[in-house]
Design a protein around this motif. Sequence first.
Motif, short mmCIF file in Angstrom:
data_model
loop_
_atom_site.label_atom_id
_atom_site.label_comp_id
_atom_site.label_asym_id
_atom_site.label_seq_id
_atom_site.Cartn_x
_atom_site.Cartn_y
_atom_site.Cartn_z
N ALA A 142 11.83 -23.53 -35.37
CA ALA A 142 11.40 -22.24 -35.90
C ALA A 142 11.80 -22.06 -37.36
O ALA A 142 11.90 -20.95 -37.86
N ALA A 143 12.01 -23.16 -38.08
CA ALA A 143 12.39 -23.08 -39.49
C ALA A 143 11.30 -22.37 -40.28
O ALA A 143 10.11 -22.51 -39.99
N PRO A 144 11.68 -21.59 -41.30
CA PRO A 144 10.68 -20.87 -42.09
C PRO A 144 9.84 -21.82 -42.94
O PRO A 144 10.26 -22.92 -43.29
N SER A 145 8.67 -21.35 -43.30
CA SER A 145 7.77 -22.17 -44.11
C SER A 145 8.37 -22.50 -45.46
O SER A 145 8.04 -23.53 -46.06
N THR A 146 9.27 -21.67 -45.95
CA THR A 146 9.91 -21.89 -47.24
C THR A 146 10.59 -23.26 -47.31
O THR A 146 10.63 -23.88 -48.37
N PHE A 147 11.11 -23.73 -46.18
CA PHE A 147 11.82 -25.00 -46.16
C PHE A 147 11.17 -25.99 -45.19
O PHE A 147 11.85 -26.75 -44.52
N GLY A 148 9.84 -25.95 -45.15
CA GLY A 148 9.10 -26.97 -44.42
C GLY A 148 8.80 -26.65 -42.98
O GLY A 148 8.23 -27.50 -42.28
N GLY A 149 9.15 -25.47 -42.50
CA GLY A 149 8.87 -25.11 -41.12
C GLY A 149 7.47 -24.56 -40.93
O GLY A 149 6.70 -24.41 -41.88
N VAL A 150 7.14 -24.23 -39.70
CA VAL A 150 5.80 -23.73 -39.38
C VAL A 150 5.74 -22.21 -39.27
O VAL A 150 4.66 -21.64 -39.18
N ILE A 151 6.89 -21.55 -39.25
CA ILE A 151 6.89 -20.09 -39.15
C ILE A 151 6.60 -19.50 -40.53
O ILE A 151 7.34 -19.72 -41.48
N LYS A 206 1.16 -27.60 -28.22
CA LYS A 206 1.08 -29.03 -27.89
C LYS A 206 2.44 -29.69 -27.74
O LYS A 206 2.53 -30.91 -27.61
N GLY A 207 3.48 -28.87 -27.76
CA GLY A 207 4.81 -29.41 -27.49
C GLY A 207 5.58 -29.80 -28.73
O GLY A 207 5.05 -29.85 -29.85
N TRP A 208 6.88 -30.11 -28.51
CA TRP A 208 7.79 -30.38 -29.62
C TRP A 208 7.43 -31.64 -30.37
O TRP A 208 7.47 -31.67 -31.61
N ASN A 209 7.11 -32.70 -29.64
CA ASN A 209 6.85 -33.97 -30.31
C ASN A 209 5.63 -33.90 -31.22
O ASN A 209 5.64 -34.43 -32.33
N LYS A 210 4.60 -33.23 -30.76
CA LYS A 210 3.39 -33.09 -31.59
C LYS A 210 3.70 -32.26 -32.82
O LYS A 210 3.24 -32.57 -33.94
N LEU A 211 4.46 -31.21 -32.65
CA LEU A 211 4.83 -30.35 -33.78
C LEU A 211 5.68 -31.15 -34.78
O LEU A 211 5.49 -31.03 -36.00
N ARG A 212 6.56 -31.97 -34.30
CA ARG A 212 7.40 -32.77 -35.18
C ARG A 212 6.55 -33.73 -36.02
O ARG A 212 6.78 -33.95 -37.20
N GLU A 213 5.54 -34.31 -35.39
CA GLU A 213 4.62 -35.22 -36.12
C GLU A 213 3.91 -34.47 -37.25
O GLU A 213 3.74 -35.00 -38.34
#
Length: 306
Positions: free
Chosen positions: A93-102, A299-306
């Motif tokens: 749940a990292a913010p978009s400011t530092f590379g997250g998707v939120i 699509k799950g954690w692994n897909k999000l990590r990719e």
Amino acid sequence: MKILERIVTSTAMFVAGAAVSLAALAQQTTGAPGSPSATTTINGKQLPSPDPKFGGVIKEKASESKPWWPPTVVPPKGAPNVLLIMTDDVGFAAPSTFGGVIPTPALDRIARDGLRFTQFHSTALCSPTRAALITGRNHHSAGFGVVSELATGFPGYNSVIAKNTGTIGEILKQNGYATSWFGKNHNTPAFATSQAGPFDQWPIGMGFEYFYGFVGGDTSQWQPNLFRNTTAIYPYVGNPGWNLTTAMADDAIQYMKQLNELAPEKPFLVYYVPGGTHAPHHPTKEWIDKISAMNLFDKGWNKLRE
């Protein structure tokens, strides 16, 4: 998180970072020397700054005497406001400011206009990382080799931030800042967390003049063990739907507005550390629905990590 955006957009000017260095400037004074309204800056080479010598005159008669007040210590002109935000256990749940998707557009705008520090070294534990952040020292030097609940009575592991290990709150307060701490406090020794104190290891004893938050590693966002300074408060009683993450933002905004109205020339440090990203996860339905609608994690954690 929109709550953080509300905090960011409610500040007139701020600098985000782990510490602020007040450059040694020529002493700046205002007002008539000895008057209650006189102010001065300090060079900061010695804290606490030595008390000035009495500059008045004392005679046997009051009519022949001259009163004198020590000048109020203030920051140098142009000293910035400081908003220091820290979240923990954020993960995916990292913010978009530092590379997250939120999406956090307000923080993104600030980052584009400022600096991003990419070499902050987390200690991978809560209390130690926080101790390092607010002191600018290795976590062992600040007494937090482990989280406060696992402290032992040995140097570097006793969960006590020594007086000579000044926090950013203490340093800026002694330079004339208004200092405050909102949210999680995991840097008070477990044996000193009750309302019996002692309170020298609570935020108000570590240089933060105002504290609104909870003590310990986590708390319910619906019914938290909440304190204002050292007094337990229960704003959720009879107030269904009350949520700490939202209420904390409101309290911080009110604090900054009040300070701006009473002393607009006085800069502030707001250390803002919400517990909402740490278990137990208690977002309001509004935010569950909003993030769910983005399908970010479908699509799950692994897909999000990719």
